[in-house]
Motif scaffolding. Sequence first.
Motif, PDB file in Angstrom:
ATOM      1  N   PHE A 322      11.002  23.544  -8.694  1.00 49.43           N
ATOM      2  CA  PHE A 322      10.192  22.566  -7.986  1.00 49.43           C
ATOM      3  C   PHE A 322      11.043  21.317  -7.826  1.00 49.43           C
ATOM      4  N   ARG A 323      11.285  20.922  -6.601  1.00 43.78           N
ATOM      5  CA  ARG A 323      12.136  19.770  -6.305  1.00 43.78           C
ATOM      6  C   ARG A 323      11.246  18.624  -5.819  1.00 43.78           C
ATOM      7  N   GLN A 324      11.437  17.483  -6.425  1.00 40.10           N
ATOM      8  CA  GLN A 324      10.591  16.346  -6.077  1.00 40.10           C
ATOM      9  C   GLN A 324      11.427  15.073  -6.080  1.00 40.10           C
ATOM     10  N   THR A 325      11.200  14.238  -5.083  1.00 37.73           N
ATOM     11  CA  THR A 325      11.923  12.973  -4.993  1.00 37.73           C
ATOM     12  C   THR A 325      11.410  12.013  -6.055  1.00 37.73           C
ATOM     13  N   ARG A 326      12.319  11.502  -6.861  1.00 35.69           N
ATOM     14  CA  ARG A 326      11.972  10.543  -7.910  1.00 35.69           C
ATOM     15  C   ARG A 326      12.845   9.295  -7.761  1.00 35.69           C
ATOM     16  N   GLU A 335      16.745  13.820  -6.237  1.00 38.16           N
ATOM     17  CA  GLU A 335      15.920  15.021  -6.256  1.00 38.16           C
ATOM     18  C   GLU A 335      15.822  15.544  -7.675  1.00 38.16           C
ATOM     19  N   CYS A 336      14.656  15.385  -8.286  1.00 41.23           N
ATOM     20  CA  CYS A 336      14.434  15.794  -9.681  1.00 41.23           C
ATOM     21  C   CYS A 336      14.084  17.274  -9.722  1.00 41.23           C
ATOM     22  N   LEU A 337      14.715  18.012 -10.616  1.00 41.78           N
ATOM     23  CA  LEU A 337      14.526  19.455 -10.721  1.00 41.78           C
ATOM     24  C   LEU A 337      13.611  19.810 -11.888  1.00 41.78           C
ATOM     25  N   LYS A 338      12.716  20.755 -11.651  1.00 41.68           N
ATOM     26  CA  LYS A 338      11.863  21.295 -12.708  1.00 41.68           C
ATOM     27  C   LYS A 338      11.588  22.757 -12.384  1.00 41.68           C
ATOM     28  N   PHE A 339      11.299  23.542 -13.403  1.00 41.81           N
ATOM     29  CA  PHE A 339      10.762  24.866 -13.143  1.00 41.81           C
ATOM     30  C   PHE A 339       9.352  24.707 -12.585  1.00 41.81           C
ATOM     31  N   ARG A 340       9.037  25.465 -11.566  1.00 40.22           N
ATOM     32  CA  ARG A 340       7.699  25.362 -10.957  1.00 40.22           C
ATOM     33  C   ARG A 340       6.658  25.887 -11.946  1.00 40.22           C
ATOM     34  N   SER A 341       5.750  25.016 -12.336  1.00 33.75           N
ATOM     35  CA  SER A 341       4.710  25.393 -13.294  1.00 33.75           C
ATOM     36  C   SER A 341       3.326  25.456 -12.650  1.00 33.75           C
ATOM     37  N   MET A 342       3.249  25.145 -11.340  1.00 36.44           N
ATOM     38  CA  MET A 342       1.973  25.180 -10.631  1.00 36.44           C
ATOM     39  C   MET A 342       2.022  26.188  -9.492  1.00 36.44           C
ATOM     40  N   GLN A 390      16.390  19.691 -15.584  1.00 38.18           N
ATOM     41  CA  GLN A 390      16.808  18.298 -15.441  1.00 38.18           C
ATOM     42  C   GLN A 390      18.111  18.021 -16.183  1.00 38.18           C
ATOM     43  N   LEU A 391      18.553  18.954 -17.019  1.00 36.19           N
ATOM     44  CA  LEU A 391      19.891  18.830 -17.608  1.00 36.19           C
ATOM     45  C   LEU A 391      20.950  18.768 -16.511  1.00 36.19           C
ATOM     46  N   ILE A 392      20.697  19.448 -15.396  1.00 33.59           N
ATOM     47  CA  ILE A 392      21.610  19.385 -14.251  1.00 33.59           C
ATOM     48  C   ILE A 392      21.591  17.982 -13.650  1.00 33.59           C
ATOM     49  N   ASN A 393      20.392  17.369 -13.575  1.00 30.42           N
ATOM     50  CA  ASN A 393      20.295  15.985 -13.114  1.00 30.42           C
ATOM     51  C   ASN A 393      21.079  15.036 -14.013  1.00 30.42           C
ATOM     52  N   VAL A 394      21.061  15.320 -15.321  1.00 27.55           N
ATOM     53  CA  VAL A 394      21.806  14.486 -16.262  1.00 27.55           C
ATOM     54  C   VAL A 394      23.302  14.613 -16.009  1.00 27.55           C
ATOM     55  N   ILE A 395      23.776  15.834 -15.838  1.00 31.14           N
ATOM     56  CA  ILE A 395      25.201  16.057 -15.587  1.00 31.14           C
ATOM     57  C   ILE A 395      25.627  15.407 -14.271  1.00 31.14           C
ATOM     58  N   ASN A 396      24.745  15.443 -13.282  1.00 29.04           N
ATOM     59  CA  ASN A 396      25.061  14.836 -11.988  1.00 29.04           C
ATOM     60  C   ASN A 396      25.031  13.310 -12.018  1.00 29.04           C
ATOM     61  N   GLY A 397      24.479  12.724 -13.090  1.00 35.18           N
ATOM     62  CA  GLY A 397      24.437  11.272 -13.212  1.00 35.18           C
ATOM     63  C   GLY A 397      23.171  10.626 -12.690  1.00 35.18           C
ATOM     64  N   ASP A 398      22.195  11.444 -12.255  1.00 33.38           N
ATOM     65  CA  ASP A 398      20.936  10.888 -11.764  1.00 33.38           C
ATOM     66  C   ASP A 398      19.998  10.518 -12.912  1.00 33.38           C
ATOM     67  N   MET A 399      20.126  11.215 -14.032  1.00 29.74           N
ATOM     68  CA  MET A 399      19.250  11.001 -15.160  1.00 29.74           C
ATOM     69  C   MET A 399      20.073  10.860 -16.437  1.00 29.74           C
TER      70      MET A 399
END
Length: 480
Positions: A322-326, A335-342, A390-399
Motif C-alpha cells: 500500500f503506497r501512500q503520500t506522506r 511515498e510511504c510503503l506498507k503491507f496492504r492490511s485493508m 518502511q525499512l526501505i523508506n529508512v534506507i532511502n532517507g525518507d524516514m
Amino acid sequence: MDARRTTERLRGQRLLQLGIATGDLVIIVGATLLASVRRVDTPVLLPVANDVNTVALSVGPAIIVAWMLANVARGSYTKAHIGVGTVEYARVLGAAGLTAGAIGISSYLTKFELSRVFFVLLFLVGVPVLLLWRWTARRIVHRLHRRGRLLTKVIISGSESRIDEVASVLRREKWLGFQIIGALVPSTRPVEQTPGGVPVIGFTNETASNALASEADLVLFSEGAFPSAVDFRRIAWDLEGHDVQMAVVPSLSDISSGRMAMRPVGGLPLVHVEPPQSLAASRGLKRAFDLVGATVALLLASPVMLTFALLTKLQDGGPVLFRQTRVGRDGQLFECLKFRSMVVDAEARLSGVSHLNKNAEGVLFKAEHDPRITRIGAVMRRFSIDELPQLINVINGDMSLVGPRPALPAEVRRYETDVQRRLHVRPGLTGLWQVSGRSDLSWQDTVRLDLYYVDNWSIVQDLAILARTVHAVFASHGAY
C-alpha cells in the motif's frame, strides 16, 4: 486505619529495598565464585599471577563487602530513585567503577598480584547481570504500582492551574506509584477542589501542618506554592525530622535531564538548559545509525516479509504493498510503503466508517474495529508487520528508525504552529508514541511525546525506544 496503612507502606518500601539489596548480594557473590572457578588460558593477554582459587579465598569476601558498601555509598538503594529514571542504573555502574578502582589501587599499594582473569571476569559477569536484575526489579515495582501497591501519598502545593497540570501527569503515569491525596492552594480564594478535580485540603501557608496531618509521604511544590525562598526554607525546617520528602516542580516541562544542569551561583540554584536538539536529530550520526540499523533489520526480517507478502497476495489477489503520500522532514512529500492490511477499495469506503473514529477531537482517524481490515491485515497490524516495508523508506532517507509518525498532507494542513515542529526531523518507523500506547493515545498525548522526542533527541534515547518497541509490539497494546 490510615496509620496502619502508612506503617504497612513503609514496611513494604523497606522490604523492597532489602529485596533489591539481597538480589545484588547474590549476584555479586555469584560473579565472584564464577570468576574464581573459571580458568581461561590466555597467558599473553591475561597472565594468571596467582592461583585463582587462592585469590577467591583470600580477597573474595573483602571484594563482596566492598562492592556492597560502594552500592550503599553511591545511593543505589535510595527509595527516591528505585524504579524511576536512569539514575539508579548510573549509580549501579558508579558503584562497580568505584569497586574496580579500589581493587586496583589496593593491589598496587599492597603489591598483591591479583589475577587479571579473576578481575576481568568479575566485572564482565557481575555488571551486566546487576543491571539486568535492576531492570527486572523495576518491572516488578511498576506492576505493583499499577495494582495500587507501594504507593507514595502526594500533596501538590501551588496555583490551581499548575496543580492540575502536575496531577494530570501523575495520574497518566500510574507506574510512578504516586497517589494524590490532596492539594494546597493560596488562601486568597478557598475552594473545595481544583478545576481538575483534586481535593483541596488546605492552604500553602500551612504546608507543614497539612502534610503531617494527612500523613503525606511527599509534598510537590509547583508554581505559586510559596512567595519567597525564605518561606520554602521555613517549610523545610518545620518538616525536619519527619518522614516527609519535598520536591519542587519547576515551570519547565518536557525537557530531558540531559539538557539540564544544576549550577549553584552565589546561593542561587540555576538550572541551565541546553538548546533543543532537532538539528542534531537530522544530521550525520543519526543518519548513519538509521542506515546501518535498517539494513540489518531488513535482512533479518526478510523471511517474515516474504511470508506475509505471499499471504496478502493469495488472500484476494490485490496488490501486496500500500503506497501512500506522506509528509517527511521539512514538509517534503514521499511515498510511504506498507503491507496492504485493508481491502483494495479501503479509501473509497472511508466515509462509510467515519462514525467509528475514536479521535474526533484530533486530526487522526482511529477505529478500533475497522471493518475494512482483512484477516491477514489484522494479524499484521497486531504485531506491526505491515510497517516493515518502511525499512526501505529508512534506507532511502525518507524516514528514520525512530521519530514522529509520518503524517498525511491533510493532517499537516490542520497542524497548529507548535505541532509543526514534528516536521523538523524525519518521521520514524517507531517512536515514543508507539512505545507509550500507540493508537490508545489521545491526539494531545501523541503531539506531546513527539515534540519531546524532537527537542530532546539523543542516540541513547533512540536505542531505548527501539528496545521498548519490541515489548510494545508483542504486547500489542493500542494496535489496530
